[in-house]
Scaffold this motif. Structure first.
Motif, PDB file in Angstrom:
ATOM      1  N   ALA A 113       0.833  -1.209   0.000  1.00  0.00           N
ATOM      2  CA  ALA A 113       0.000   0.000   0.000  1.00  0.00           C
ATOM      3  C   ALA A 113       0.866   1.259   0.000  1.00  0.00           C
ATOM      4  O   ALA A 113       0.536   2.246  -0.659  1.00  0.00           O
ATOM      5  CB  ALA A 113      -0.921   0.008   1.215  1.00  0.00           C
ATOM      6  N   HIS A 114       1.976   1.224   0.714  1.00  0.00           N
ATOM      7  CA  HIS A 114       2.862   2.388   0.793  1.00  0.00           C
ATOM      8  C   HIS A 114       3.478   2.725  -0.564  1.00  0.00           C
ATOM      9  O   HIS A 114       3.657   3.891  -0.906  1.00  0.00           O
ATOM     10  CB  HIS A 114       3.962   2.138   1.819  1.00  0.00           C
ATOM     11  CG  HIS A 114       4.920   3.273   1.959  1.00  0.00           C
ATOM     12  ND1 HIS A 114       4.563   4.476   2.525  1.00  0.00           N
ATOM     13  CD2 HIS A 114       6.200   3.406   1.574  1.00  0.00           C
ATOM     14  CE1 HIS A 114       5.593   5.294   2.501  1.00  0.00           C
ATOM     15  NE2 HIS A 114       6.605   4.673   1.920  1.00  0.00           N
ATOM     16  N   ARG A 115       3.777   1.695  -1.346  1.00  0.00           N
ATOM     17  CA  ARG A 115       4.416   1.898  -2.652  1.00  0.00           C
ATOM     18  C   ARG A 115       3.426   1.896  -3.817  1.00  0.00           C
ATOM     19  O   ARG A 115       3.812   2.130  -4.953  1.00  0.00           O
ATOM     20  CB  ARG A 115       5.472   0.824  -2.895  1.00  0.00           C
ATOM     21  CG  ARG A 115       6.570   0.788  -1.871  1.00  0.00           C
ATOM     22  CD  ARG A 115       7.454   1.995  -1.971  1.00  0.00           C
ATOM     23  NE  ARG A 115       8.529   1.886  -1.011  1.00  0.00           N
ATOM     24  CZ  ARG A 115       9.730   2.338  -1.203  1.00  0.00           C
ATOM     25  NH1 ARG A 115      10.010   2.974  -2.311  1.00  0.00           N
ATOM     26  NH2 ARG A 115      10.646   2.198  -0.281  1.00  0.00           N
ATOM     27  N   GLY A 116       2.166   1.576  -3.546  1.00  0.00           N
ATOM     28  CA  GLY A 116       1.156   1.601  -4.601  1.00  0.00           C
ATOM     29  C   GLY A 116       1.219   0.439  -5.573  1.00  0.00           C
ATOM     30  O   GLY A 116       0.778   0.559  -6.713  1.00  0.00           O
ATOM     31  N   HIS A 117       1.744  -0.686  -5.121  1.00  0.00           N
ATOM     32  CA  HIS A 117       1.860  -1.858  -5.992  1.00  0.00           C
ATOM     33  C   HIS A 117       0.531  -2.599  -6.052  1.00  0.00           C
ATOM     34  O   HIS A 117       0.282  -3.532  -5.300  1.00  0.00           O
ATOM     35  CB  HIS A 117       2.988  -2.777  -5.520  1.00  0.00           C
ATOM     36  CG  HIS A 117       4.336  -2.158  -5.603  1.00  0.00           C
ATOM     37  ND1 HIS A 117       4.858  -1.695  -6.795  1.00  0.00           N
ATOM     38  CD2 HIS A 117       5.257  -1.906  -4.653  1.00  0.00           C
ATOM     39  CE1 HIS A 117       6.056  -1.202  -6.575  1.00  0.00           C
ATOM     40  NE2 HIS A 117       6.323  -1.303  -5.276  1.00  0.00           N
ATOM     41  N   ILE A 118      -0.309  -2.181  -6.969  1.00  0.00           N
ATOM     42  CA  ILE A 118      -1.662  -2.718  -7.081  1.00  0.00           C
ATOM     43  C   ILE A 118      -1.658  -4.206  -7.432  1.00  0.00           C
ATOM     44  O   ILE A 118      -2.508  -4.960  -6.952  1.00  0.00           O
ATOM     45  CB  ILE A 118      -2.509  -1.894  -8.087  1.00  0.00           C
ATOM     46  CG1 ILE A 118      -3.986  -2.255  -7.983  1.00  0.00           C
ATOM     47  CG2 ILE A 118      -1.991  -2.032  -9.500  1.00  0.00           C
ATOM     48  CD1 ILE A 118      -4.649  -1.799  -6.736  1.00  0.00           C
ATOM     49  N   HIS A 119      -0.703  -4.648  -8.233  1.00  0.00           N
ATOM     50  CA  HIS A 119      -0.627  -6.067  -8.604  1.00  0.00           C
ATOM     51  C   HIS A 119      -0.325  -6.935  -7.383  1.00  0.00           C
ATOM     52  O   HIS A 119      -0.891  -8.013  -7.235  1.00  0.00           O
ATOM     53  CB  HIS A 119       0.384  -6.290  -9.725  1.00  0.00           C
ATOM     54  CG  HIS A 119       1.768  -5.804  -9.423  1.00  0.00           C
ATOM     55  ND1 HIS A 119       2.072  -4.466  -9.250  1.00  0.00           N
ATOM     56  CD2 HIS A 119       2.920  -6.471  -9.255  1.00  0.00           C
ATOM     57  CE1 HIS A 119       3.364  -4.343  -8.996  1.00  0.00           C
ATOM     58  NE2 HIS A 119       3.893  -5.537  -8.979  1.00  0.00           N
ATOM     59  N   ILE A 120       0.517  -6.464  -6.488  1.00  0.00           N
ATOM     60  CA  ILE A 120       0.800  -7.183  -5.241  1.00  0.00           C
ATOM     61  C   ILE A 120      -0.453  -7.169  -4.367  1.00  0.00           C
ATOM     62  O   ILE A 120      -0.821  -8.171  -3.757  1.00  0.00           O
ATOM     63  CB  ILE A 120       1.972  -6.528  -4.476  1.00  0.00           C
ATOM     64  CG1 ILE A 120       3.240  -6.477  -5.330  1.00  0.00           C
ATOM     65  CG2 ILE A 120       2.205  -7.224  -3.147  1.00  0.00           C
ATOM     66  CD1 ILE A 120       3.909  -7.782  -5.592  1.00  0.00           C
ATOM     67  N   PHE A 121      -1.095  -6.022  -4.336  1.00  0.00           N
ATOM     68  CA  PHE A 121      -2.295  -5.851  -3.523  1.00  0.00           C
ATOM     69  C   PHE A 121      -3.393  -6.824  -3.956  1.00  0.00           C
ATOM     70  O   PHE A 121      -4.028  -7.456  -3.111  1.00  0.00           O
ATOM     71  CB  PHE A 121      -2.776  -4.403  -3.626  1.00  0.00           C
ATOM     72  CG  PHE A 121      -3.239  -3.864  -2.336  1.00  0.00           C
ATOM     73  CD1 PHE A 121      -2.338  -3.428  -1.386  1.00  0.00           C
ATOM     74  CD2 PHE A 121      -4.585  -3.813  -2.045  1.00  0.00           C
ATOM     75  CE1 PHE A 121      -2.768  -2.942  -0.169  1.00  0.00           C
ATOM     76  CE2 PHE A 121      -5.032  -3.329  -0.842  1.00  0.00           C
ATOM     77  CZ  PHE A 121      -4.116  -2.887   0.101  1.00  0.00           C
ATOM     78  N   HIS A 122      -3.610  -6.940  -5.258  1.00  0.00           N
ATOM     79  CA  HIS A 122      -4.615  -7.883  -5.767  1.00  0.00           C
ATOM     80  C   HIS A 122      -4.301  -9.303  -5.311  1.00  0.00           C
ATOM     81  O   HIS A 122      -5.190 -10.034  -4.861  1.00  0.00           O
ATOM     82  CB  HIS A 122      -4.691  -7.849  -7.297  1.00  0.00           C
ATOM     83  CG  HIS A 122      -5.536  -6.755  -7.846  1.00  0.00           C
ATOM     84  ND1 HIS A 122      -6.904  -6.753  -7.732  1.00  0.00           N
ATOM     85  CD2 HIS A 122      -5.210  -5.627  -8.521  1.00  0.00           C
ATOM     86  CE1 HIS A 122      -7.395  -5.673  -8.311  1.00  0.00           C
ATOM     87  NE2 HIS A 122      -6.389  -4.965  -8.794  1.00  0.00           N
ATOM     88  N   HIS A 123      -3.047  -9.693  -5.442  1.00  0.00           N
ATOM     89  CA  HIS A 123      -2.651 -11.048  -5.047  1.00  0.00           C
ATOM     90  C   HIS A 123      -2.897 -11.278  -3.555  1.00  0.00           C
ATOM     91  O   HIS A 123      -3.455 -12.306  -3.164  1.00  0.00           O
ATOM     92  CB  HIS A 123      -1.180 -11.303  -5.391  1.00  0.00           C
ATOM     93  CG  HIS A 123      -0.689 -12.624  -4.901  1.00  0.00           C
ATOM     94  ND1 HIS A 123      -1.087 -13.813  -5.477  1.00  0.00           N
ATOM     95  CD2 HIS A 123       0.133 -12.950  -3.879  1.00  0.00           C
ATOM     96  CE1 HIS A 123      -0.514 -14.814  -4.835  1.00  0.00           C
ATOM     97  NE2 HIS A 123       0.235 -14.311  -3.860  1.00  0.00           N
ATOM     98  N   LEU A 124      -2.481 -10.330  -2.725  1.00  0.00           N
ATOM     99  CA  LEU A 124      -2.632 -10.505  -1.282  1.00  0.00           C
ATOM    100  C   LEU A 124      -4.105 -10.508  -0.861  1.00  0.00           C
ATOM    101  O   LEU A 124      -4.505 -11.268   0.022  1.00  0.00           O
ATOM    102  CB  LEU A 124      -1.862  -9.410  -0.526  1.00  0.00           C
ATOM    103  CG  LEU A 124      -0.341  -9.479  -0.660  1.00  0.00           C
ATOM    104  CD1 LEU A 124       0.304  -8.246  -0.034  1.00  0.00           C
ATOM    105  CD2 LEU A 124       0.215 -10.753  -0.059  1.00  0.00           C
TER     106      LEU A 124
END
Length: 182
Positions: free
Chosen positions: A90-101
């Protein structure tokens, strides 16, 4: 020469499995899946620990994050600095990581880092609209959660001037506009 060919075939085999997403088939065999994913992390020079997992989330390395979760890492655990994979993404805005998690059943979307910030507070502060939208769509989100200094997602979004996020937060049925920080 024989070892070189074997090494090449192993690398080709693993690249095909991970590039095409076939490793998901291994979910039917959890012990084997965990073993293979841990071995792949080792092959890539990665340590199987929380700090490496959170670091990969922070810098946006989705294949490695997938390997960690495939290997069975505890996704809600924090580093000694207090960061979790979710708050780091969330801090870095990595939406692809966010979707996976967020696709993981065991993820706690309200977990906090060392300063008490949740992923929602962090994304609201940083101005990541899409991450805020993903979190607000969840039934288990705590929109009025306060960090250690008493800030909520609404307060930090307003302070940082993220008008779109403020509007989204105000639309949430559980938002408390009367919450004040300390």
């Amino acid at each position: 020469m024989f070892m070189t060919i074997v090494d090449y075939l192993q690398r080709w085999f693993w690249d095909i499995i991970f590039l095409t997403g076939l490793y998901k088939l291994l979910k039917k065999f959890p012990p084997l899946r965990k073993y293979i994913c841990k071995e792949e992390l080792k092959r890539g020079g990665m340590q199987y620990d929380v700090k490496s997992f959170v670091n990969c989330s922070s810098i946006g390395q989705l294949p490695e994050v997938e390997l960690f979760t495939c290997a069975g890492i505890l996704v809600n655990i924090s580093t000694p600095d207090g960061d979790t994979a979710l708050t780091a993404a969330a801090h870095r805005g990595h939406i692809h990581i966010f979707h996976h998690l967020l696709d993981l059943a065991e993820i706690n979307i309200n977990s906090e880092n060392a300063t008490g910030d949740t992923a929602l507070i962090t994304a609201s502060r940083e101005g990541y609209n899409e991450i805020v939208d993903l979190l607000l769509a969840r039934d288990d989100i705590k929109v009025n959660y306060t960090n250690k200094v008493g800030d909520t997602a609404l307060l930090v979004a307003a302070r940082e001037g993220h008008q779109n996020i403020v509007a989204r937060l105000l639309e949430h049925p559980d938002i408390d506009v009367n919450t004040r920080n300390r």
